[in-house]
Write an enzyme that holds these catalytic residues in place. Structure first.
Site, short mmCIF file in Angstrom:
data_model
loop_
_atom_site.label_atom_id
_atom_site.label_comp_id
_atom_site.label_asym_id
_atom_site.label_seq_id
_atom_site.Cartn_x
_atom_site.Cartn_y
_atom_site.Cartn_z
N THR A 16 -0.89 6.00 2.66
CA THR A 16 -1.97 5.24 3.52
C THR A 16 -1.73 4.22 4.42
OG1 THR A 16 -2.44 5.02 0.87
CG2 THR A 16 -3.32 3.22 2.80
N ILE A 48 0.09 -1.20 0.06
CA ILE A 48 -0.36 0.30 0.02
C ILE A 48 1.01 1.02 -0.07
CG2 ILE A 48 -2.02 -1.22 1.19
CD1 ILE A 48 -1.49 -0.10 3.53
N ASP A 49 0.22 2.18 -0.42
CA ASP A 49 0.87 3.77 -0.39
C ASP A 49 2.13 4.27 0.63
OD1 ASP A 49 -0.01 3.19 -3.11
OD2 ASP A 49 -0.89 5.17 -2.61
N ARG A 50 2.75 4.61 1.20
CA ARG A 50 3.50 4.83 1.72
C ARG A 50 2.56 5.98 2.57
NH1 ARG A 50 9.09 8.24 1.60
NH2 ARG A 50 9.51 8.55 3.92
N ARG A 98 -6.61 6.88 -5.17
CA ARG A 98 -6.31 8.48 -5.18
C ARG A 98 -6.56 9.20 -6.64
NH1 ARG A 98 -0.48 8.25 -2.07
NH2 ARG A 98 -0.78 10.73 -2.76
#
Length: 323
Positions: free
Chosen positions: A143, A139-141, A245
């Site tokens: 998030t 998962i994104d940094r 996003r």
């Protein structure tokens, strides 16, 4: 060095011999292994084998003396503070897998300028003499929320197949600026990557664009505050980078605090300027049978925003594994 005899584990069922050696002796070259098999120095249950033969649990592999450089160097002892930090993220664990609650701002894997990340910290969860746990997805940094980790390579392969086959349900919560119209539905918006490296971004694309990839997400408006902000439940139906996003931005409702998408609209005054996107729930087939459902509590900055907007998330359920 002396001859070793190693037993094939359940986790190594149907693994090719060359891949078994690559897992346990990553510095042993394919050519050297082929010679060891051809000359009968590597044997399985006493019989000669070829490098592409497949293994069965319980078989005994004869490993002849190997050059020291064929064996991986033992990892250095992990930093106790790092171990404490990664242990504090554990929401669920058993003999097959671990589910972490990653904080916002911590990268999943390394990259330029990243000195701390989850993949590095997983060394602190390696059992004595065992495998380092492996990330199954990312998962994104920015998030927060759930990360699935496999304890062994075989479990990692099963779980990765579950993600590819869409057998794993993923639910995210987000606070967005505005209220989407309609209030729920499917976002079928192809994406394309622009730029390179850390400056790259995903953008909405036309279906006939050469670089476009299919991307679909479902969304539902759980609550809204005077049509100025909404609480969305989101599920990615495909697995593209930054998909949720960009899809929220394409609805005209960027995620609150998004540092990359949504522009000024994503940064209204009066709110914590951090991404309000949280990997809330995972529902997956457990590698040993049954299903597992794990839910992650909201991070502090989203709890505060929920309080400001009057959103009531309710209690966070305990992990549940059903037969």
């Amino acid at each position: 060095m002396s001859v070793e005899h190693r037993v094939v584990t359940e986790d190594e069922a149907d693994l090719r011999i060359d891949r078994w050696f690559r897992r346990h002796y990553p510095n042993l070259t394919q050519g050297a292994l082929q010679k060891l098999c051809r000359t009968g120095q590597v044997r399985v249950d006493g019989g000669r084998v070829q490098t592409n033969d497949r293994l069965i649990p319980g078989q005994s592999i004869r490993v002849p003396p190997l050059p020291d450089q064929s064996r991986p160097a033992p990892p250095p002892p992990p930093d106790p503070l790092m171990v404490k930090k990664i242990q504090s993220m554990i929401l669920y664990q058993d003999e097959d897998l671990i589910v972490l609650n990653k904080p916002s701002g911590l990268a999943t894997q390394g990259g330029p300028g990243i000195t701390e990340h989850v993949d590095m910290m997983l060394e602190g969860l390696r059992p004595p003499g065992g495998d380092k746990p492996r990330l199954v997805h990312r998962i994104d940094r920015d998030t927060s929320g759930l990360l699935l980790v496999a304890r062994t390579p075989g479990v990692a392969a099963k779980l990765a197949a579950g993600f590819r086959g869409r057998d794993i349900g993923k639910t995210y919560w987000a606070v967005v600026v505005g209220r989407p119209q309609p209030a729920e539905g499917i976002i079928d918006q192809p994406l394309a990557k622009v730029g390179a490296g850390g400056a790259s971004m995903m953008v909405a694309a036309q279906r006939n664009d050469e670089d476009a990839v299919s991307a679909k997400s479902s969304y539902e408006t759980v609550d809204s505050a005077a049509r100025k902000f909404s609480w969305l439940s989101l599920s990615p139906l495909t697995g593209r980078t930054h998909q949720l996003r960009v899809h929220c931005e394409s609805l005209g409702t960027p995620i609150l605090g998004d540092p990359r998408y949504g522009g000024k609209a994503a940064h209204p005054d009066g709110f914590t300027d951090r991404l309000h996107l949280h990997a809330r729930e995972l529902d997956l087939p457990h590698p040993s049978g049954g299903r597992l459902k794990v839910t992650a509590p909201l991070p502090a900055h989203m709890q505060e925003t929920f309080r400001q907007l009057g959103f009531v998330p309710g209690p966070t359920p305990e992990p549940v594994r059903t037969p």
